[in-house]
Design a protein around this motif. Structure first.
Motif, short mmCIF file in Angstrom:
data_model
loop_
_atom_site.label_atom_id
_atom_site.label_comp_id
_atom_site.label_asym_id
_atom_site.label_seq_id
_atom_site.Cartn_x
_atom_site.Cartn_y
_atom_site.Cartn_z
N GLN A 110 2.47 1.66 -3.39
CA GLN A 110 1.53 2.22 -4.38
C GLN A 110 1.54 3.74 -4.36
N ARG A 111 1.62 4.29 -3.16
CA ARG A 111 1.63 5.75 -3.03
C ARG A 111 2.89 6.34 -3.64
N GLN A 142 0.83 -1.21 0.00
CA GLN A 142 0.00 0.00 0.00
C GLN A 142 0.87 1.26 0.00
N ARG A 143 1.91 1.23 0.80
CA ARG A 143 2.84 2.39 0.84
C ARG A 143 3.56 2.54 -0.50
#
Lengths: 249, 143
Positions: A230-231, A227-228
């Motif tokens: 992706q950012r 998720q990190r």
């Protein structure tokens, strides 16, 4: 060391290196998963880490020992560089420069970046294909001998793009390997394809069975890093890799 | 391109980036787990097409028969029991040796959908849900 420079600090003696593999958090965490598997399956010791004022203020604790998140491992003239944290677009040029300069100082014969390339129909692909990119004709022949198709057209965005440019500039032999992968989900299957391609390319003998057996656990435990990541991919406009290149430019 | 135009585009891009980052920070759900309920939030991805919304979710350790989906006009709830409990050993200070047994997430949909027409499939541990939009837009005849 300048405030904006990144250096690799060796914490154990490192002699000359033949092959250096770089696997960082990126599309499908493919590079990171493959790099971690190589480190674990060859019991490669940690030999150094990255240091700089511009790296995120993070320390990772493993087995009670604090460690830098950007680390270097090495065994039998094979080095692996990896990171447990995503890389922001702002530090990419300095990071690429540090990796290539260090590799060159160690007399590396081939620097191989490993990563994923997002494909929309990943769910329909049982064994992901691996594609290769190199700026040098000798390395293109190596890819051909290992039956790895060249990526003929497309965009490459992120750390591996800059490492490739830096290698081209400093005449360091370089190959980028990209496996067909999920974009937003950790993809151990794609990582296994990368390891198989490395086995062929570098005559290694790293088993992928365990990696595939642990696939579900890897997917579960790398959710937050994905998720990190992706950012950070958003900030470096990574989705451009899925666009068609302009035809007449 | 004149320097002032380039400058203007750069400023607009910087502003877009800032807004995007602030928006993400606001909606960023952390942490992605809850020890009390033993639930983990799955990674999900929402894409919007002209006529439908497609939601995918990564659900390792899950079997198709253990997934429960609840759709309303503007939300999708995913609940899925894992085949086995997953333990995280020696992690952190508060949550040492925690155990998780299911995934759970409620997703706010970007536009209204027709719940009765939703379709789902589960392949290689990835759940894909197609949600047809309520308002599909109007065709325009070209004169």
């Amino acid at each position: 060391m300048g405030a904006e420079a990144i250096t690799i600090v060796e914490t154990a003696p490192v002699g000359s290196i033949k092959y250096c593999i770089v696997g960082l958090p990126d599309v499908g965490l493919v590079g990171l998963i493959a790099a971690t598997h190589i480190i674990h399956s060859t019991e490669m010791p940690e030999v150094g880490h990255f240091e700089s004022d511009i790296l995120p203020p993070i320390v990772v604790i493993h087995g009670g020992d604090p460690k830098a998140p950007f680390r270097v491992y090495c065994k039998d003239k094979l080095a692996v560089i990896t990171s447990e944290v995503p890389i922001s677009a702002a530090i990419l040029p300095m990071l690429a420069r540090a990796i290539v300069d260090w590799a060159k100082s160690k007399g590396v014969e081939l620097l191989i970046s490993i990563s994923g390339t997002a494909v929309q129909n990943r769910l329909d692909i049982e064994i992901p294909e691996v594609y290769g990119i190199s700026a040098f004709s000798a390395e293109k022949q190596l890819l051909s001998k290992a039956d790895i198709d060249l990526l003929e057209e497309g965009f490459m965005v992120g750390p591996h793009a800059l490492i490739l440019k830096e290698c081209q500039k400093k005449n360091v032999p370089n190959i980028v390997l990209l496996a067909q992968s999920h974009y937003q989900y950790p993809d151990p299957g794609a990582a296994a394809s990368i390891v198989s391609a490395l086995n062929k390319l570098l005559s290694l003998n790293i088993d992928t069975k365990q990696l595939l057996e642990q696939a579900e656990e890897i997917r579960l435990k790398s959710r937050e890093l994905m998720q990190r990541t992706q950012r950070s991919m958003q900030t470096m406009q990574k989705t451009q890799e899925q666009e068609f290149p302009a035809m007449y430019v | 391109m004149a320097w002032w135009r380039r400058k203007m585009f750069e400023q607009i891009e910087a502003l877009e980036r800032e807004i995007g980052e602030a928006f993400e920070e606001f909606f960023y759900e952390r942490p992605m787990w809850d020890i009390k309920t033993g639930r983990i939030k799955p990674l999900t991805y929402v894409t919007e097409a002209e006529d439908k919304i497609v939601v995918t979710a990564d659900l390792p350790f899950v079997r198709k028969e253990n997934i429960k989906l609840n759709v309303s006009e503007d939300t999708l709830e995913i609940e899925a029991a894992m085949e086995r409990c997953v333990r995280f050993e020696r992690w952190g200070t508060v949550q040492r040796s925690c155990e998780f047994k299911s995934f759970h997430r409620i997703i706010k949909l970007p536009s209204e959908v027709v719940p009765e027409e939703a379709k789902a499939k589960f392949k290689c541990g990835i759940l894909t849900i197609d949600l047809p939009k309520k308002v599909k837009g109007y065709k325009i005849e070209i004169e």
